[in-house]
Design a protein around this motif. Structure first.
Motif, short mmCIF file in Angstrom:
data_model
loop_
_atom_site.label_atom_id
_atom_site.label_comp_id
_atom_site.label_asym_id
_atom_site.label_seq_id
_atom_site.Cartn_x
_atom_site.Cartn_y
_atom_site.Cartn_z
N LEU A 87 0.81 -1.22 0.00
CA LEU A 87 0.00 0.00 0.00
C LEU A 87 0.84 1.27 0.00
O LEU A 87 0.31 2.37 -0.14
CB LEU A 87 -0.92 0.01 1.23
CG LEU A 87 -1.86 -1.19 1.36
CD1 LEU A 87 -2.69 -1.07 2.63
CD2 LEU A 87 -2.77 -1.28 0.15
N VAL A 88 2.17 1.11 0.15
CA VAL A 88 3.03 2.29 0.33
C VAL A 88 2.92 3.25 -0.84
O VAL A 88 2.93 4.48 -0.67
CB VAL A 88 4.49 1.86 0.57
CG1 VAL A 88 5.44 3.01 0.30
CG2 VAL A 88 4.65 1.39 2.01
N ALA A 89 2.75 2.71 -2.06
CA ALA A 89 2.71 3.57 -3.24
C ALA A 89 1.39 4.34 -3.33
O ALA A 89 1.30 5.34 -4.03
CB ALA A 89 2.92 2.74 -4.49
N LEU A 90 0.37 3.88 -2.62
CA LEU A 90 -0.95 4.53 -2.71
C LEU A 90 -1.06 5.69 -1.71
O LEU A 90 -0.12 6.00 -0.99
CB LEU A 90 -2.05 3.50 -2.42
CG LEU A 90 -2.02 2.24 -3.29
CD1 LEU A 90 -3.10 1.28 -2.83
CD2 LEU A 90 -2.20 2.60 -4.76
N ASP A 91 -2.22 6.29 -1.66
CA ASP A 91 -2.50 7.34 -0.70
C ASP A 91 -2.19 6.84 0.72
O ASP A 91 -2.54 5.72 1.07
CB ASP A 91 -4.00 7.70 -0.83
CG ASP A 91 -4.33 8.97 -0.07
OD1 ASP A 91 -4.17 8.98 1.16
OD2 ASP A 91 -4.75 9.94 -0.71
N PRO A 92 -1.51 7.66 1.53
CA PRO A 92 -1.15 7.26 2.89
C PRO A 92 -2.36 6.78 3.72
O PRO A 92 -2.21 6.00 4.66
CB PRO A 92 -0.57 8.53 3.51
CG PRO A 92 -0.16 9.36 2.36
CD PRO A 92 -1.00 8.99 1.19
N LEU A 93 -3.54 7.24 3.31
CA LEU A 93 -4.75 6.86 4.03
C LEU A 93 -4.95 5.34 4.06
O LEU A 93 -5.46 4.79 5.03
CB LEU A 93 -5.95 7.53 3.35
CG LEU A 93 -7.12 7.87 4.26
CD1 LEU A 93 -6.66 8.74 5.41
CD2 LEU A 93 -8.19 8.61 3.46
#
Ligand SMILES: Nc1ncnc2c1ncn2[C@@H]1O[C@H](COP(=O)(O)OP(=O)(O)OP(=O)(O)O)[C@@H](O)[C@H]1O
Ligand SMILES: [Mg+2]
Lengths: 291, 230
Positions: A87-93
Motif C-alpha cells: 500500500l506504500v505507493a498509494l494514498d497514505p490513508l
C-alpha cells in the motif's frame, strides 16, 4: 517541594514509554511515510508477551526483555512485507486504515483470550523494593525503566548519527528517490526499519508489564498521546520524538500536580501551541528521519 | 557508450518526450540545450530510472539497462548530478560525499576530492545544506567523481551561479573529461557549453531537433540565444 520532585520523576518514567514508542513511530514514518496506528497494539502485545512467557512457560521477565522485542520485530517485518509494502505507493490513508484495522484485530484477539481485566504481573525480584534518592525514596523498578529507556534512545541516536547504516537510513528517509539514484538500495532497508520500530514498541510493552495494567486496551489508550508526542517533537525527527517524550511526560505529571482537572488535555494543548508556533514541530525540519 | 532509442515519456496524459534517440560516445562531453520545459530534466530522469512512465530502450556499453532500477544503474556507472543538486540536509559534507558506493576503478579518494575542492575539506563536518549554492554544486559533482562513475548526467550545474563559479565548473568538467569520463550535460548557456563540450543536441517540445558541433554553435550563437529566449 518533595511532592513536585516526585511528580517530575513520575513524569520522566511515563516519558520513558512515550520516548520509546515515539522513537519507533518516528523512524517508521520517516522511512516509509506510514503512520503506524498499530504501534500501541504492539506495545500491548509486548506486555502480553512478557506475561505469556512467564505465565505459560515460566520464563523470566529478563528473558522476555530480549525475546519479545525480537519476536515482535520479526512479526513487524512479515507485516511490512506482506501488507504494508503493497500500500506504500498509494494514498497514505490506505496504510492508516490498514494499521488501524490491525490494531483493532490484535486488541480484540487479546480481549477474546484474556478478557478485559488486567493480568497480574509482579516486578522482577532484582528490581523489587525502593531506592533512596536523597530527597525521597523511589521504586527501583521505575528508576531502572528510566535509565534503560535513556540508554536505548541514546544507542539508537548513536547508530543513526555515527554509523554507515544510520547514514543510509537518514539519507533514505530524507530523499528516497535521490538515494536510489546514488546507488542505495532503499527497499532493502525499509523492512528492517519497520521491524525495528515494532521491536521498540514491544520493548516498551515488556517494560510496562510490571508497572502498568496488562490488558487489551493498554495500547489504544496510549497511542493518541504518542501521536501528540511525535507531532510535538517534529514528524520524523528521532531526537525530537525522544526529547518530546520525556518533556511531555514531565509536563503532564507537573500539570497533574497543579491542575489535576487539565491533566488529560495538557498534551493536546501543548501540541496545539507547538503547531501554532512551529508547524514542523520542535525539532522538525523536512520530512524524513534526522538525528 | 550510451545509446537511447525511441524514448517517449509521459506525465499522466501529457507526453513530454517524443521518440528521442541519442548516442553519446565514450570520452565525449555532450550537451542538451533547450528552452524551459523542453523535457531535458525528464530525459535525464528517464536515463537514471527515476521516471517510470516511459517507453524505448537505453543501453550502456551495449548492455540494456532499461529495466534496471536506479540503484543498479548507478552501480552500472551512471553518476547523477540533479538539477536541485541533491544535497542532504541531514548529512554533513563528508557524509554527502561518502554515502554512495564506489562503482568504478577510477573513483577519486576523499583526499583527491579535498585537494581539488579545498572548500569542501574546510566544511566537511557542516550540514550539506549549510553550503552556499556554488559549494553545493561542487559537492554534487565531487560526489559522482568519488563514486568513479563512467558517465555523468549533469542537470544545469551552472544555473544560478556567478560567472566566476561558472568558470570553475567549466574547469572541473574539462578536468573530468581529461580523465576519460563521459558527460551528458544540460546547459542553457550555449557559449559556456561550446567551451566544454564536443557536441550539442537541441531539444524542443520533447524532440531532439538538431545536433551541432562547436563550430556550428559559434556560427549560430545569436540565433540559438534568441531561440532559447535568453
Ligand atoms: N511532475 C510533473 N508533473 C507533470 N508535468 C511535469 C512534471 N515535471 C515536469 N513536467 C512537465 O514536463 C515538461 C518537461 O519538463 P522538464 O522539467 O523535463 O523540462 P526542462 O527542459 O528540464 O525545463 P527547465 O529548463 O525548466 O529545467 C514541462 O512541460 C513540465 O511542465
Ligand atoms: Mg530542468
Amino acid at each position: 517541594m518533595d511532592g513536585l520532585l516526585q511528580q517530575i520523576f513520575n513524569g520522566l518514567v511515563s516519558g520513558s514509554f512515550y520516548a520509546l514508542l515515539a522513537l519507533g513511530l518516528s523512524v517508521i514514518f520517516g522511512m516509509l511515510g506510514v503512520v503506524n496506528f498499530a504501534h500501541g497494539a504492539f506495545y500491548m502485545l509486548g506486555a502480553f508477551g512478557a506475561f505469556i512467557l512467564l505465565d505459560s512457560f515460566g520464563l523470566s521477565w529478563w528473558l522476555a526483555l530480549f525475546v519479545v522485542p525480537a519476536v515482535l520485530g520479526i512479526v513487524g517485518m512479515v507485516l511490512e512485507r506482506t501488507l504494508v509494502h503493497r500500500l506504500v505507493a498509494l494514498d497514505p490513508l490506505y496504510n492508516f486504515l490498514l494499521t488501524f484495522g490491525i490494531a483493532l484485530i490484535l486488541q480484540d484477539l487479546m480481549r477474546l483470550r484474556y478478557g478485559v481485566q488486567s493480568q497480574p504481573f509482579s516486578r522482577p525480584e532484582l528490581l523489587d523494593g525502593s531506592l533512596n534518592l536523597g530527597l525521597f525514596s523511589y521504586p527501583k523498578y521505575q528508576v531502572f525503566v528510566l535509565l534503560f529507556s535513556i540508554v536505548i534512545s541514546g544507542l539508537v541516536w548513536l547508530v543513526l548519527t555515527r554509523t554507515r547504516v544510520g547514514m543510509v537510513v537518514r539519507a533514505a528517509t530524507e530523499r528516497a528517490d535521490l538515494s536510489q539514484a546514488l546507488g542505495i538500495n532503499v527497499g532493502r532497508w525499509v523492512t528492517p526499519v519497520f521491524g525495528f520500530g515494532i521491536a521498540l514498541a514491544g520493548l516498551a510493552g515488556v517494560l510496562a508489564a510490571p508497572m502498568r495494567a496488562v490488558n487489551s486496551s493498554m495500547g489504544g489508550d496510549l497511542i493518541i498521546v504518542i501521536f501528540a508526542v511525535v507531532v510535538i517533537g517534529g514528524l520524523g525527527s528521532v531526537f525530537g520524538s525522544v526529547t518530546a517524550g520525556y518533556v511531555v511526560g514531565m509536563l503532564t505529571a507537573v500539570g497533574n500536580f497543579y491542575l489535576p482537572a487539565l491533566s488529560q488535555s495538557l498534551v493536546f494543548i501543548l501540541m496545539a501551541l507547538v503547531l501554532l508556533l512551529r508547524p514542523a514541530g520542535l525539532f522538525g525540519r523536512e520530512e524524513g528521519v534526522h538525528a | 557508450m550510451l545509446r537511447v532509442r525511441g524514448l517517449t515519456a509521459t506525465y499522466g496524459e501529457a507526453r513530454v518526450l517524443q521518440d528521442v534517440s541519442l548516442d553519446v560516445e565514450s570520452g565525449q562531453v555532450v550537451t542538451l540545450v533547450g528552452r524551459n520545459g523542453a523535457g531535458k530534466t525528464t530525459l535525464l530522469r528517464c536515463l537514471m530510472g527515476l521516471h517510470r512512465s516511459m517507453e524505448g530502450t537505453i543501453e550502456l556499453d551495449d548492455r540494456d539497462i532499461t529495466r534496471l532500477s536506479p540503484h543498479q544503474r548507478c552501480r552500472a556507472g551512471l553518476g547523477y548530478v540533479p538539477d536541485d543538486r541533491g544535497i542532504y540536509a541531514s548529512l554533513n559534507v563528508e557524509e554527502n560525499l561518502t554515502l554512495p558506493p564506489t562503482v568504478g576503478p577510477d573513483a577519486w579518494s576523499l583526499e583527491q576530492v579535498y585537494e581539488a575542492f579545498p572548500v569542501l575539506a574546510d566544511r566537511r563536518r557542516q550540514a550539506g545544506t549549510h553550503l552556499s549554492g556554488g559549494e553545493q554544486q561542487m559537492l554534487s559533482i565531487a560526489r559522482v567523481l568519488r563514486m568513479g562513475s563512467r558517465l555523468l548526467l549533469c542537470d544545469e550545474p551552472t544555473e544560478g551561479l556567478s560567472p566566476l563559479l561558472v568558470q570553475q565548473i567549466g574547469d572541473i568538467l574539462r578536468n573530468v573529461k581529461a580523465h576519460g569520463v563521459t558527460v551528458l550535460l544540460i546547459e542553457q548557456n550555449v557559449h559556456f557549453a561550446s567551451t566544454v563540450a564536443d557536441r550539442h543536441h537541441l531539444i524542443a517540445q520533447g524532440r531532439l531537433v538538431e545536433s551541432l558541433d562547436n563550430a556550428e554553435v559559434k556560427e549560430r550563437e545569436h540565433e540559438l540565444l534568441e531561440y532559447l529566449g535568453i
